[in-house]
Every structure is written in structure tokens, then in C-alpha cells.
Design a protein around this motif. Structure first.
Motif, PDB file in Angstrom:
ATOM      1  N   ILE A   1      -5.646   7.444 -10.833  1.00 55.75           N
ATOM      2  CA  ILE A   1      -7.101   7.244 -10.795  1.00 55.75           C
ATOM      3  C   ILE A   1      -7.635   7.769 -12.120  1.00 55.75           C
ATOM      4  O   ILE A   1      -7.555   8.969 -12.414  1.00 55.75           O
ATOM      5  N   THR A   2      -8.163   6.878 -12.929  1.00 60.64           N
ATOM      6  CA  THR A   2      -8.710   7.306 -14.215  1.00 60.64           C
ATOM      7  C   THR A   2     -10.187   7.683 -14.069  1.00 60.64           C
ATOM      8  O   THR A   2     -10.851   7.254 -13.125  1.00 60.64           O
ATOM      9  N   ALA A   3     -10.665   8.526 -14.998  1.00 63.43           N
ATOM     10  CA  ALA A   3     -12.060   8.978 -14.970  1.00 63.43           C
ATOM     11  C   ALA A   3     -12.453   9.420 -13.562  1.00 63.43           C
ATOM     12  O   ALA A   3     -13.435   8.939 -12.979  1.00 63.43           O
ATOM     13  N   SER A   4     -11.672  10.331 -13.017  1.00 65.78           N
ATOM     14  CA  SER A   4     -11.853  10.724 -11.612  1.00 65.78           C
ATOM     15  C   SER A   4     -13.238  11.321 -11.361  1.00 65.78           C
ATOM     16  O   SER A   4     -13.852  11.944 -12.245  1.00 65.78           O
ATOM     17  N   GLN A   5     -13.694  11.134 -10.125  1.00 66.76           N
ATOM     18  CA  GLN A   5     -15.009  11.602  -9.701  1.00 66.76           C
ATOM     19  C   GLN A   5     -14.864  12.406  -8.416  1.00 66.76           C
ATOM     20  O   GLN A   5     -13.912  12.189  -7.653  1.00 66.76           O
ATOM     21  N   PRO A   6     -15.780  13.324  -8.146  1.00 66.82           N
ATOM     22  CA  PRO A   6     -15.705  14.077  -6.878  1.00 66.82           C
ATOM     23  C   PRO A   6     -15.603  13.167  -5.653  1.00 66.82           C
ATOM     24  O   PRO A   6     -14.944  13.521  -4.677  1.00 66.82           O
ATOM     25  N   ALA A   7     -16.205  11.989  -5.708  1.00 69.83           N
ATOM     26  CA  ALA A   7     -16.138  11.049  -4.573  1.00 69.83           C
ATOM     27  C   ALA A   7     -14.731  10.504  -4.362  1.00 69.83           C
ATOM     28  O   ALA A   7     -14.461   9.904  -3.313  1.00 69.83           O
ATOM     29  N   ASP A   8     -13.833  10.712  -5.301  1.00 68.25           N
ATOM     30  CA  ASP A   8     -12.437  10.273  -5.137  1.00 68.25           C
ATOM     31  C   ASP A   8     -11.642  11.272  -4.302  1.00 68.25           C
ATOM     32  O   ASP A   8     -10.478  11.023  -3.965  1.00 68.25           O
ATOM     33  N   SER A   9     -12.228  12.411  -3.978  1.00 66.72           N
ATOM     34  CA  SER A   9     -11.539  13.426  -3.181  1.00 66.72           C
ATOM     35  C   SER A   9     -11.225  12.864  -1.801  1.00 66.72           C
ATOM     36  O   SER A   9     -12.127  12.420  -1.084  1.00 66.72           O
ATOM     37  N   ALA A  10      -9.962  12.869  -1.440  1.00 68.51           N
ATOM     38  CA  ALA A  10      -9.497  12.297  -0.174  1.00 68.51           C
ATOM     39  C   ALA A  10      -7.989  12.516  -0.103  1.00 68.51           C
ATOM     40  O   ALA A  10      -7.387  13.074  -1.021  1.00 68.51           O
ATOM     41  N   THR A  11      -7.393  12.052   0.979  1.00 69.79           N
ATOM     42  CA  THR A  11      -5.936  12.003   1.081  1.00 69.79           C
ATOM     43  C   THR A  11      -5.486  10.581   0.771  1.00 69.79           C
ATOM     44  O   THR A  11      -6.078   9.619   1.264  1.00 69.79           O
ATOM     45  N   TYR A  12      -4.451  10.460  -0.049  1.00 70.04           N
ATOM     46  CA  TYR A  12      -3.952   9.152  -0.455  1.00 70.04           C
ATOM     47  C   TYR A  12      -2.552   8.956   0.128  1.00 70.04           C
ATOM     48  O   TYR A  12      -1.684   9.817  -0.002  1.00 70.04           O
ATOM     49  N   LEU A  13      -2.366   7.818   0.769  1.00 69.95           N
ATOM     50  CA  LEU A  13      -1.122   7.504   1.462  1.00 69.95           C
ATOM     51  C   LEU A  13      -0.435   6.334   0.797  1.00 69.95           C
ATOM     52  O   LEU A  13      -1.090   5.360   0.435  1.00 69.95           O
ATOM     53  N   CYS A  14       0.872   6.427   0.654  1.00 66.81           N
ATOM     54  CA  CYS A  14       1.621   5.235   0.268  1.00 66.81           C
ATOM     55  C   CYS A  14       2.336   4.695   1.501  1.00 66.81           C
ATOM     56  O   CYS A  14       2.642   5.442   2.439  1.00 66.81           O
ATOM     57  N   ALA A  15       2.567   3.409   1.495  1.00 64.54           N
ATOM     58  CA  ALA A  15       3.227   2.754   2.620  1.00 64.54           C
ATOM     59  C   ALA A  15       4.089   1.632   2.071  1.00 64.54           C
ATOM     60  O   ALA A  15       3.721   0.996   1.081  1.00 64.54           O
ATOM     61  N   LEU A  16       5.234   1.410   2.695  1.00 64.32           N
ATOM     62  CA  LEU A  16       6.068   0.333   2.201  1.00 64.32           C
ATOM     63  C   LEU A  16       6.598  -0.506   3.344  1.00 64.32           C
ATOM     64  O   LEU A  16       6.709  -0.049   4.488  1.00 64.32           O
ATOM     65  N   SER A  17       6.885  -1.745   3.004  1.00 66.40           N
ATOM     66  CA  SER A  17       7.479  -2.667   3.955  1.00 66.40           C
ATOM     67  C   SER A  17       8.878  -3.001   3.461  1.00 66.40           C
ATOM     68  O   SER A  17       9.049  -3.406   2.315  1.00 66.40           O
ATOM     69  N   PRO A  18       9.876  -2.826   4.307  1.00 68.80           N
ATOM     70  CA  PRO A  18      11.250  -3.069   3.862  1.00 68.80           C
ATOM     71  C   PRO A  18      11.604  -4.536   3.702  1.00 68.80           C
ATOM     72  O   PRO A  18      12.674  -4.859   3.204  1.00 68.80           O
ATOM     73  N   ASN A  19      10.714  -5.410   4.113  1.00 63.32           N
ATOM     74  CA  ASN A  19      10.988  -6.837   3.992  1.00 63.32           C
ATOM     75  C   ASN A  19       9.665  -7.550   3.809  1.00 63.32           C
ATOM     76  O   ASN A  19       8.634  -6.904   3.609  1.00 63.32           O
ATOM     77  N   THR A  20       9.693  -8.856   3.863  1.00 66.71           N
ATOM     78  CA  THR A  20       8.445  -9.598   3.650  1.00 66.71           C
ATOM     79  C   THR A  20       7.632  -9.718   4.931  1.00 66.71           C
ATOM     80  O   THR A  20       6.718 -10.510   5.026  1.00 66.71           O
ATOM     81  N   GLY A  21       7.984  -8.895   5.915  1.00 70.17           N
ATOM     82  CA  GLY A  21       7.232  -8.890   7.155  1.00 70.17           C
ATOM     83  C   GLY A  21       5.979  -8.057   7.051  1.00 70.17           C
ATOM     84  O   GLY A  21       5.539  -7.680   5.965  1.00 70.17           O
ATOM     85  N   ASN A  22       5.407  -7.754   8.180  1.00 66.86           N
ATOM     86  CA  ASN A  22       4.119  -7.089   8.174  1.00 66.86           C
ATOM     87  C   ASN A  22       4.166  -5.667   8.700  1.00 66.86           C
ATOM     88  O   ASN A  22       3.150  -5.099   9.057  1.00 66.86           O
ATOM     89  N   GLN A  23       5.345  -5.061   8.760  1.00 73.05           N
ATOM     90  CA  GLN A  23       5.439  -3.701   9.265  1.00 73.05           C
ATOM     91  C   GLN A  23       5.556  -2.729   8.099  1.00 73.05           C
ATOM     92  O   GLN A  23       6.464  -2.838   7.274  1.00 73.05           O
ATOM     93  N   PHE A  24       4.629  -1.787   8.038  1.00 75.28           N
ATOM     94  CA  PHE A  24       4.613  -0.827   6.956  1.00 75.28           C
ATOM     95  C   PHE A  24       4.871   0.584   7.493  1.00 75.28           C
ATOM     96  O   PHE A  24       4.397   0.955   8.569  1.00 75.28           O
ATOM     97  N   TYR A  25       5.605   1.360   6.700  1.00 76.42           N
ATOM     98  CA  TYR A  25       5.938   2.731   7.041  1.00 76.42           C
ATOM     99  C   TYR A  25       5.291   3.642   6.001  1.00 76.42           C
ATOM    100  O   TYR A  25       5.336   3.359   4.810  1.00 76.42           O
TER     101      TYR A  25
END
Lengths: 115, 112
Positions: free
Chosen positions: B77-101
Motif C-alpha cells: 500500500i503506497t502513500a498509506s493513510q490512517p484509514a488503511d488501518s485494518a487486518t489484511y488477509l491473503c487467500a489462495l485457490s489451488p485450482n481454477t475452482g472457486n474454493q479459497f483458503y
């Protein structure tokens, strides 16, 4: 509002109670999901429904019973829960096909406390 | 076993600086990787998706990189702002399906 509505927002239930969580979306999505979010743990995928058909059940105990009567509604029926089941339960929906803006749309969740 | 790991400690940065969050994974070959933002008491909000054959994706002040050799994604996140304060999650799908972990998330605080 995100377009995915969950009710109730908060629920306190005893271990012998039966209750249901409700999720509704009118985004035209064909897939719906239940996730469990506990403190300090990753979101746990519980159930996946594609076109109303359950395609995934990640070893969830039978005291959690999902129901998907149509593509817009999803329920999670709860009975004889344990205190460790206390968590934030999140519903999400998505298109089936990946696209440029493909992502889940989550509801605000139901905060469940089992006493 | 399959794992998705994010910075376990909270990240505090000064307003205006660039925040960099890390997502590492093992025993996955993800077709897609996503980043979400979550505020307290709310569900996650989708930010960006990157595919396995893409190295980088940008959206306004956000940039995501995806290195399938290192098995790592970086979220900036460039030029960060106080409003950017939050928890950020990454998620991935092991295939081209729609299930994310999902990973456990990283808490970001931007200090004015």
C-alpha cells in the motif's frame, strides 16, 4: 451493506438448543459458502454450494447442518453445539467463473456464543 | 501439510510510507491468489486477485506481486493513510475452482 445479508448478527445459545443462521444474497452469484472465523486462526472453509449443490464439506461435525434451498439463500442449522464452536460465522457468495473482479462477497457475519 | 502464512506480528507504519505485507504458502500450487481487507466486526472485503501467470497487479495505491518460485505474494500500500488501518488477509485457490483458503491475516496500523 455488501449485498450479502446475514441474520442474526449476534446469537447466544445453550449447548442443548437448536438455532439457525441465515444468509441471503441478490448479487446473481451461483456459489455460496460458510466460513468459521475464530480468534488467531485463519478462516476455515466449512461448506461450499455451487448451483444449490453441496460440493465441499471440510470434515465439519454433524452438529452443523447446511441447507441451500436456492441460489440466493443459505442456512446453517446448529444443534447440540460445544463452547469451542463459539466464533464468527461468515457467509460469502461469488460467481463460479473467475474473472477480472472475481472475489468473494462476504456478509458481516453472525457472532455466535455457546454457553 | 498445506500452510498459508502471513506476518504474525502487527505492522505499524507512519502515514505516507509504503506498507508491505507478506503471504507465504507451502504445499499449494495456487491458480489464483487474492487479498482482502477486514475491519473489526465485519466480513472481509475483496481487494485484488492475481493469477499464477501474472507477476504483478496494481489497483490505485495497491500493488500485489506473485512469485510462484518463492511461493510468496507481497501486498503493498503506497502513500498509506490512517484509514488503511485494518487486518489484511491473503487467500489462495489451488485450482481454477472457486474454493479459497485463507491465511491468518496481518494487522496494519498507519500512524498519523
Amino acid at each position: 451493506e455488501t449485498g450479502v445479508t446475514q441474520t442474526p448478527r449476534h446469537l447466544v445459545m445453550g449447548m442443548t438448543n437448536k438455532k439457525s443462521l441465515k444468509c441471503e444474497q441478490h448479487l446473481g452469484h451461483n456459489a455460496m459458502y460458510w466460513y468459521k472465523q475464530s480468534a488467531k486462526k485463519p478462516l476455515e472453509l466449512m461448506f461450499v454450494y455451487n448451483f444449490k449443490e453441496q460440493t465441499e464439506n471440510n470434515s465439519v461435525p454433524s452438529r452443523f447442518s447446511p441447507e441451500c434451498p436456492n441460489s440466493s439463500h443459505l442456512f446453517l442449522h446448529l444443534h447440540t453445539l460445544q463452547p469451542e464452536d463459539s466464533a464468527l460465522y461468515l457467509c460469502a457468495s461469488s460467481p463460479l467463473a473467475a474473472g477480472e473482479d472475481y472475489g468473494y462477497t462476504f456478509g458481516s457475519g453472525t457472532r455466535l456464543t455457546v454457553v | 501439510s498445506q500452510k498459508i502464512e502471513q506476518n504474525s506480528e502487527a505492522l505499524n507504519i507512519q502515514e505516507g510510507k509504503t506498507a508491505t505485507l507478506t503471504c507465504n504458502y507451502t504445499n499449494y500450487s495456487p491458480a489464483y491468489l487474492q487479498w482482502y481487507r477486514q475491519d473489526p466486526g465485519r466480513g472481509p472485503v475483496f481487494l485484488l486477485l492475481i493469477r499464477e501467470n501474472e507477476k504483478e497487479k496494481r489497483k490505485e495505491r495497491l500493488k500485489v506481486t506473485f512469485d510462484t518460485t518463492l511461493k510468496q505474494s507481497l501486498f503493498h500500500i503506497t502513500a498509506s493513510q490512517p484509514a488503511d488501518s485494518a487486518t489484511y488477509l491473503c487467500a489462495l485457490s489451488p485450482n481454477t475452482g472457486n474454493q479459497f483458503y485463507f491465511g491468518t491475516g496481518t494487522s496494519l496500523t498507519v500512524i498519523p
